[in-house]
Scaffold this active site. Structure first.
Site, PDB file in Angstrom:
ATOM      1  CG  ASN A  10      -1.695   1.265   1.401  1.00 19.04           C
ATOM      2  OD1 ASN A  10      -1.781   2.068   0.471  1.00 19.04           O
ATOM      3  ND2 ASN A  10      -2.290   1.457   2.572  1.00 19.04           N
ATOM      4  CE  LYS A  12      -0.171   3.368   4.620  1.00 18.34           C
ATOM      5  NZ  LYS A  12      -0.126   3.494   6.065  1.00 18.34           N
ATOM      6  CG  HIS A  95      -5.877   2.271   4.800  1.00  9.86           C
ATOM      7  ND1 HIS A  95      -5.457   3.226   5.695  1.00  9.86           N
ATOM      8  CD2 HIS A  95      -4.905   1.328   4.759  1.00  9.86           C
ATOM      9  CE1 HIS A  95      -4.256   2.868   6.166  1.00  9.86           C
ATOM     10  NE2 HIS A  95      -3.906   1.725   5.608  1.00  9.86           N
ATOM     11  CD  GLU A  97      -2.972   5.761   6.421  1.00  9.87           C
ATOM     12  OE1 GLU A  97      -2.900   5.850   5.185  1.00  9.87           O
ATOM     13  OE2 GLU A  97      -2.099   5.190   7.110  1.00  9.87           O
ATOM     14  CD  GLU A 167      -3.749  -2.241   7.065  1.00  8.43           C
ATOM     15  OE1 GLU A 167      -2.652  -2.554   6.643  1.00  8.43           O
ATOM     16  OE2 GLU A 167      -4.293  -1.154   6.826  1.00  8.43           O
ATOM     17  N   GLY A 173       2.106   2.324  10.670  1.00  6.79           N
ATOM     18  CA  GLY A 173       3.102   3.386  10.543  1.00  6.79           C
ATOM     19  C   GLY A 173       3.753   3.785  11.852  1.00  6.79           C
ATOM     20  CB  SER A 214       4.750  -1.843  11.862  1.00  6.48           C
ATOM     21  OG  SER A 214       4.332  -0.508  12.073  1.00  6.48           O
TER      22      SER A 214
HETATM   23  P1  PGA Z   1       2.564   0.287   7.595  1.00  8.94           P
HETATM   24  O1  PGA Z   1       1.162   0.544   6.869  1.00  8.94           O
HETATM   25  O2  PGA Z   1       3.092  -1.029   7.060  1.00  8.94           O
HETATM   26  O3  PGA Z   1       3.424   1.446   7.199  1.00  8.94           O
HETATM   27  O4  PGA Z   1       2.314   0.226   9.061  1.00  8.94           O
HETATM   28  C1  PGA Z   1       0.256  -0.495   6.656  1.00  8.94           C
HETATM   29  C2  PGA Z   1      -1.008   0.051   6.045  1.00  8.94           C
HETATM   30  O5  PGA Z   1      -1.444   1.138   6.448  1.00  8.94           O
HETATM   31  O6  PGA Z   1      -1.600  -0.573   5.151  1.00  8.94           O
END
Ligand code: PGA
Length: 250
Positions: A10, A12, A95, A97, A167, A173, A214
């Site tokens: 992903n 982003k 997601h 976010e 998630e 993140g 992560s």
């Molecule tokens: P990350 O993001 O691996 O940077 O924690 C995962 C995601 O938001 O899909």
């Protein structure tokens, strides 16, 4: 029937077209022998480039969102048909976010998922609890609601075309990964809900559930060793070809 692992990046809001060319070109030889399904989900502006470069390879391309309407007065939005026309196969939906910053709800996740499926796209539907919800013992309640909401009215024939990404918001993140045990037991809650909504065999054989938050070259192996975890949705570690390939080739 074993569930085939699926590792998806992903990106982003990262990577210009020039950066996409460099990253995808580096990535192709590094993941070509993978036993997993490999997907990269990119910003809309990079999709055509990513599709073109990955033609004839084992890498599939996904978008990061899709609107539910076929077309119309929705300034700034992109329809499923537009993505299909580009050669996109997957799309991330819901997601955290998007839920946190852009007003995404269980109902809009459901609408987007249905529109994606109707157009022949494969949704990667994201669910997950916040730290507050985990600390308040609300994990099952939250996930049950998100899963039931996302799958409302979706036929069991579609299940092999859908991926769920668990998630935990507190792990995205942050460098804070859920332990393999926490990820596994929480994904088991999601699979149980899918069993209730559909059937035991459907949940066991047809529904692939990724862990995201992560995930990186260092922790991928122990996460993927857990029986409930069928793959990963990778943010930060998907932005470097070597890191992402190490996750894919865990
Ligand atoms: P990350 O993001 O691996 O940077 O924690 C995962 C995601 O938001 O899909």
């Amino acid at each position: 029937m074993a569930r085939k692992p699926i590792i998806a990046g992903n990106w982003k809001m990262n990577n210009t077209i020039a950066e996409t060319k460099a990253l995808v070109t580096d990535l192709i030889p590094l993941v070509k022998d993978s036993a997993c399904d490999v997907v990269i989900c990119t910003p809309y502006t990079d999709l055509a480039t990513a599709v073109e470069l990955t033609k004839g390879t084992n890498i599939k391309v996904g978008a990061e969102n899709v609107h539910w309407a076929e077309k119309g007065a929705f300034t700034g939005e992109i329809s499923a048909k537009m993505l299909v026309e580009l050669g996109v196969e997957y799309v991330i939906i819901g997601h955290s976010e998007r839920r946190q910053y852009f007003g995404e709800t269980d109902a809009t996740v459901n609408q987007r998922a249905k529109a994606a499926l109707a157009a022949g796209l494969k949704p990667i539907i994201c669910v997950g609890e916040t730290l507050e919800e985990r600390e308040g013992n609300k994990v099952k309640e939250v996930l049950d609601r998100q899963v039931a909401g996302a799958f409302e009215g979706i036929d069991k024939e579609e299940l092999t075309n859908i991926v769920i990404a668990y998630e935990p918001v507190w792990a995205i993140g942050t460098g804070k990964t859920a332990t393999p045990e926490i990820a596994d037991e929480t994904i088991a809650i999601i699979r149980k809900k899918m069993e209730e909504l559909y059937c035991p065999k459907c949940a066991e054989e047809k529904v692939r559930i990724q862990y995201g938050g992560s995930m990186n070259p260092k922790n991928v192996k122990e996460l993927m060793a857990m029986p409930q975890i069928d793959g990963g949705l990778i943010g930060g570690a998907s932005l470097k070809a070597v890191d992402f390939s190490q996750v894919v080739n865990y």
